[in-house]
Write a protein that holds these residues in place. Structure first.
Motif, PDB file in Angstrom:
ATOM      1  N   ALA A   1       0.835  -1.207   0.000  1.00 40.65           N
ATOM      2  CA  ALA A   1       0.000   0.000   0.000  1.00 40.65           C
ATOM      3  C   ALA A   1       0.867   1.252   0.000  1.00 40.65           C
ATOM      4  CB  ALA A   1      -0.937  -0.001   1.213  1.00 40.65           C
ATOM      5  N   VAL A   2       1.944   1.211   0.767  1.00 38.05           N
ATOM      6  CA  VAL A   2       2.895   2.324   0.800  1.00 38.05           C
ATOM      7  C   VAL A   2       3.458   2.565  -0.595  1.00 38.05           C
ATOM      8  CG1 VAL A   2       5.240   2.875   1.597  1.00 38.05           C
ATOM      9  CG2 VAL A   2       3.475   2.210   3.256  1.00 38.05           C
ATOM     10  N   ARG A   3       3.780   1.473  -1.289  1.00 35.23           N
ATOM     11  CA  ARG A   3       4.317   1.576  -2.645  1.00 35.23           C
ATOM     12  C   ARG A   3       3.269   2.112  -3.622  1.00 35.23           C
ATOM     13  NH1 ARG A   3       9.458   0.749  -4.726  1.00 35.23           N
ATOM     14  NH2 ARG A   3       8.617  -0.551  -6.360  1.00 35.23           N
ATOM     15  N   SER A   4       2.043   1.632  -3.520  1.00 33.85           N
ATOM     16  CA  SER A   4       0.993   2.087  -4.442  1.00 33.85           C
ATOM     17  C   SER A   4       0.748   3.585  -4.311  1.00 33.85           C
ATOM     18  CB  SER A   4      -0.327   1.344  -4.170  1.00 33.85           C
ATOM     19  OG  SER A   4      -0.195  -0.003  -4.521  1.00 33.85           O
ATOM     20  N   LEU A   5       0.913   4.098  -3.086  1.00 29.04           N
ATOM     21  CA  LEU A   5       0.708   5.534  -2.865  1.00 29.04           C
ATOM     22  C   LEU A   5       1.942   6.353  -3.220  1.00 29.04           C
ATOM     23  CD1 LEU A   5      -1.159   5.563   0.553  1.00 29.04           C
ATOM     24  CD2 LEU A   5      -2.081   6.269  -1.647  1.00 29.04           C
ATOM     25  N   GLY A   6       3.064   5.682  -3.537  1.00 27.05           N
ATOM     26  CA  GLY A   6       4.278   6.418  -3.867  1.00 27.05           C
ATOM     27  C   GLY A   6       4.872   7.152  -2.675  1.00 27.05           C
ATOM     28  N   LEU A   7       4.597   6.680  -1.470  1.00 27.05           N
ATOM     29  CA  LEU A   7       5.178   7.317  -0.290  1.00 27.05           C
ATOM     30  C   LEU A   7       6.685   7.074  -0.239  1.00 27.05           C
ATOM     31  CD1 LEU A   7       2.502   6.369   2.389  1.00 27.05           C
ATOM     32  CD2 LEU A   7       2.765   8.542   1.179  1.00 27.05           C
ATOM     33  N   HIS A   8       7.407   8.037   0.322  1.00 28.60           N
ATOM     34  CA  HIS A   8       8.848   7.952   0.414  1.00 28.60           C
ATOM     35  C   HIS A   8       9.212   7.211   1.704  1.00 28.60           C
ATOM     36  CE1 HIS A   8      12.889  10.366   0.274  1.00 28.60           C
ATOM     37  NE2 HIS A   8      13.064   9.085   0.363  1.00 28.60           N
TER      38      HIS A   8
END
Lengths: 250, 250, 250, 250, 250, 250, 250, 250
Positions: F141-148
């Motif tokens: 989910a972190v990756r899908s949102l493009g979070l750093h």
């Protein structure tokens, strides 16, 4: 380095103007035809006038004429003559080029001395002792992105809601004082004759310190809409300026 | 019914103008500072000039000044005086209000006789016998939505790419004729002194019938960018107008 | 009106600081661990230091620890002790709370005198006579929306690219001077031992006036990535500060 | 240049037709099965009929049959025979190809003389002296993008709301005159028998000058929905045409 | 229950047709003007012909005429007469209504016996022994959502790429066999005279079993584009039908 | 409080398992048919096996059968019999229900002892001394949102790329070691016979420590694709398990 | 050609099943834990049972455990033992792997004979003579894209709303029959003890022919939510199966 | 392998802390100025305090100052002195750097012993016997993506809603117990004097176990908003801490 000279004069000039125009005679929200006309007539009369517009460009709904056919129409041409817009008589109507109309109006308002802050969005009103005393503003881009950032204030003796449809400032007031505004359902269909007249007639103060002009008038009073005919907008802007000039005794 | 009268004069006036301006002396793509200046000088000299702009509003990158601080700078003020923009001397620079500058320039171009079709996007060039003969255009909203709809054409003796960065018309030509354009990598960083001068110097015809002006010049010749200083843009617009006036023998 | 007093002190304080920090000893792009460490050591040594960060909040990749588990690790704790971060020895490693680490580092950099402009995005470098002289910046919200608005400049004797992966400033330079940068393909997989050491070793000046620190070093030199271990970041920030202090003779 | 000849005939032909069809006997909103059937029967009888459709293509919900299986069903086939659609008897039902049905119906309406403006969206009605006198329209792409552009008007003696579910024109009227429309909650579940019959039975004038046909009938009267059976749609379109022909005395 | 009867006849009729048309004489990808013309002529001659179209509606770029002005032009009218489209002579050109043209063409193709599966997207070709033997298809909605779902196949003796610009099927083949296709850069600007002629002339087989028709021809051979004139499309569709009929010996 | 008991056992059980499975015999990326088959056979043989899947649900491309028709096909049924999937002989093929197949396969892999972390995305490989030693993972989910946010590592003696098309892990390796992988263009069209066989034949180790299975094999070796037939996937999964079992000497 | 054989068996098998399962004893909407448990027990008892699920994959909220920690908890383990899920006693609770639980449950329901159509969305109910007789369904991808396509019907003696929160089928009924459902505000906060018990207790028939199970029960009766404990879901599914089996006299 | 050591200590340290802080004296939702001040004072006094924040970074609305001008103002400076923030007297106000303020506050809260879980979103409250006993939380990224995943619980003797505007936890309670909260419309316009005072005065317990602090107070009691002046926020945070300390008898 010349790049720094450029950066510095811009930052200093802008912040000087922003600081100078935190306190005004009049603040106008929305740089469409009614707001620009009000700014022109108020500035010409010497009122210290600031206008905020949330978009980068000013002009509101003028640019696209009707459905993108960039021609606008009027029933009279006296204000157009005054601001220097070329008109053409076609039957009972006058037509003008939408781009010439938008730029002439804004240019004349600026020449008359109005201050305009674009990319600046009104997100609230300032209300003190039951009098509207100005507006709460934020950066338009920050607002569009939904960033969590606080606003600042611009105050004025009189505030004009020229935000079109829906009337944004009046809408904020309506939520806390619904009893002051008409609630009955009325027609809201296109009807040029009644809307052009009604919009001008109802232009005025809706709450202590808060005036409404242009399409926002139609929204507040449930008047019919008018379409790509802009005479009522200009007259409403001129009328609100007259009303405030009287208050300011100028 | 008055609503129908309004609708009819708009449709007829717009289609009459669109039909009249299918054939021109000059067609300009992009209503930013260089394009508007070119339109002003060409129209003033009597060239039949049409400008297309894909957005609803004209003005390009003028409105936001620097980072939204709506102040613009110049090294000279002769063109600004000519178009009636208020300037202020600050050190070596002149500052002006971005909104006054944008609207004055467009207003004066319109007054001089330029035709402007906004919400109209150039999607291709017309090339006949190795000469650029005009542009292929579509509705800007239709293009933004990616709808599958064919375009139509506007032709001209001379076409000006004033689309800024990237130079859109030159880019189309580059794909089919890469050998004609500079390919070596050069600096493209902000450098006001060299870009202001270079942008004017390189303004001119890049292919038979196709001229380039404004930031599009910097893009074609890999010149440095300049930031919120607009003198070079105006001079580039004036220069391209001079070059074409000579060709048109006006 | 108190609201106006608040608005005015904020606008004036901000524009004073922005104007004051247009010219600097050092400008740092990117407020992640390496940039903040560099800002801390440079400011502490008396260098006039400005940092820009495109987001609203600072801290870069620190906040999420690993996969959102907000714990960060280190091999040494001397810098952590210096900035006052609580650590815990676990085997060969030290752990710390990611939030404590992020806020301590930024707080100490601020206390040391660093100026930080958040919501401010570097979109280009300033290159004069083959020396990097600073950066071209814009409002971060304006950039996120893709609005067509010009930037302004912040200059410095030395510029640090601490933008992480990809190294944004170096990337701009690379496009115009590809021959200066390593092009051969190397490994770029996670390898803590070699990346922690290599990142510090390669920290330094990559072009006249432009230094690189932190993960941007790994990007420029194709070094392995390191994951949620932050010692190399801090040491790289400290090293770039040392190198520039020597240049500044402080 | 041939490209200009093509552009000119298209612009002139389109604007001639648009201008000609600003005033009509009947204007129909929505080019689905009921609207197209109404257009076919009205045009065939000599009524001057204009249809607007907000999408680029006409046909409404016909194309996908059921869940994308492009087959449609009917209980009778007389109208299908009349417009030339191939049918197949399967049990009590007739099936037809969805694409053949959509294109036959539109083709026959066009052949009968109906004018259709696609990519044209009705955004309001025109109401004068408590009579619906036509519609307010805009460019469909401009509307989809949410651009701030004024509309124009198309008027007619009679207006048909064939916009399906929800009944868009009636919905506008309902907001200002809620007392005229049924408000009690009724079933709105799929029920082919009652919906096919009810939809035809209730087809008619709902307000002076405004007729409703097709699924919009079900929406106005809270009738059950019907699914991929299209006989009721055709009969409703034919019935509304009959009712208006009587009014027009043709 | 009637609802179940309806559901059942639709599912059974659709799956019967889908199963029946898994093997064909000809499969055509893209239901624009060239593809529909090819389908019409092939079906009329008795070839078992299936067409797939990824969108719900057929017609491709016909509906919007030029920039949404729904008028199309032609240099000849023989095919239009054959399919029953009303034309109007205007100078050297014939104009027709875009909606009438789109629906007449599809209706006549269906009447001639062509099978059309809309909402069905070709995602690959089937290649056996260096011969194109059909296409790999998926549900158009599933593809638009990017769902991870496998496709199925539709095979044919001959496959026509009528996907317009870019030529999708040829593009797939080009990636694996780039040496077979022209690679040199050529002009791709609007030029009606050369494109109308060239598009027909180059219509034909580009690889064993794979034919190209319509705008896809221009894409494959880098021919100029043509704009809202559709004669070349129809002739290209007729020509590809003739070539395949010869192969099929019908 | 029971809610806290529930929360605590979940957090502790999950973190215990995550910690336990940081070091494995085998780590498999991608929970589609080949990866699940490999997990089943490896776990059954006693190898400590962890699988990561970036989505919430496992099953990859199985669920939709062909174009959403949830039926899958096979040429043999021995593996299906082994995992308990009901099959039906239809001509030369066996069909099965897609949902039964997906759930049986995953259930049997779990029963055999495989650990599966869903919502866990592999973003890199771990490469030490030219041997692939595991993967770098992050929260899906972190990756899908493009979070750093930084990742962490899961290591294994052997890593299987079962990510389908494109082969994600091999793709990362390819960028740094392009010379090791086939670069010549080959056919990549659907061809069941050759792809089913080739996919199994080429299953194996592509770099020290890194194996490839399933559709990722076709991607690496430019083999044809196969469509909704899953025998090759299962056999490839079984084969890669056999190869690794030999290496592990189990 | 083998590709065509594969395509044909899939299309024919799917349409055969779809046609066969248009009429059922029971139709269940939503393939989460309660729906799957109901499907398992009903099928096992011989009821002809069809389940529709709008997503591609089944399992509903099981996959992510709590906040992505893929562990689920239970107070009892008898149903888990019955379907073959490995459990672990931890204090008063049993834990299981979320993936094993999801796949075991679906696999056992399939083995018991349940038919499941995934990517199939219920958009309405079928109501005849005040009895719910089944559901109206559409392609899930078509619905997600908002395409204008008609649905078809699946009927059953009994319909189960197992759509979770909000209870979609009951919600449709509520709009037309609000008086039948509880309207008073009650607590809806997490409370495991009361929700686990209440959800099972209230499972049952809410309208003639319509049953509710699982979280949808909590939604209908404003019960507290329960979090990542799934015993109540299973028991609710088993209870609804028992109630319907009694009605079906099986 | 060092990468695994790093991964393991992070996972174990995080899960240990998460497990440890499932039961608290106080849980605070929202890491803005009021929440952080409360966390600082409560932790300093020895209360076991956990804070959850749905975003990756903490600080709430502090970072942007006013409209992105990152300066904040205060009427008093005692709390700022206590937490070590540099202030500057400007007229009646104190200004501080927004970044220094945000990081100092969070750093001091952490140093005092507060536990903070960022990327953790409260989606509900836990209510037992009419007492708020804690919150229901989920992964912030999972929530932002709308994934269907269950939450877990964090309990506390006292819960503070410091979520700003709107007060999220109180909002949940309001839906089920509307009679407990003020419903009359009051002004909600910017008014610094009344809001700064009122916000502190009304800070307190709104329901058994649930306290409200900061802007959430203004939201609950319809107080005016205050803009970029943060003294009230700090005092409200300090006051709520005092109230709870009394309850905890510490």
């Amino acid at each position: 380095m010349k790049e720094i000279d450029i950066s510095r004069v811009i930052i200093e000039e802008y912040s000087r103007r922003l600081s100078e125009y935190l306190e005004n005679d009049v603040v106008i929200v929305g740089a469409g035809p009614a707001g620009l006309a009000a700014a022109y007539y108020l500035s010409k009369a010497g009122a210290k006038t600031t206008m905020v517009e949330k978009k980068l460009s000013i002009g509101g709904g003028i640019w696209g004429g009707a459905a993108g056919y960039n021609v606008v129409t009027f029933e009279d041409k006296d204000i157009l003559d005054e601001i220097g817009v070329t008109t053409k008589k076609q039957g009972q109507l006058y037509t003008a080029d939408a781009i010439e109309f938008a730029t002439a109006l804004a240019y004349k308002a600026k020449q008359a001395g109005a201050e305009i802050f674009n990319l600046t969005e009104a997100e609230d009103i300032v209300l003190k002792d039951e009098i509207v005393r100005g507006i709460v503003v934020n950066n338009g881009a920050v607002r569009s992105l939904g960033l969590h950032v606080d606003p600042f204030c611009i105050c004025a003796k009189y505030t004009i809601d020229a935000t079109g449809h829906p009337a944004e400032l009046v809408g904020m007031l309506k939520k806390s004082k619904p009893e002051l505004f008409p609630q009955q359902l009325q027609e809201y269909f296109m009807n040029v004759e009644t809307s052009e007249a009604g919009c001008v007639e109802k232009t005025g103060e809706v709450f202590s310190g808060l005036f409404v002009a242009g399409m926002a008038v139609c929204d507040v009073y449930n008047l019919p809409r008018m379409g790509p005919i802009f005479g009522g907008m200009l007259k409403s802007g001129r009328k609100v300026a007259e009303l405030i000039k009287t208050k300011l005794e100028i």
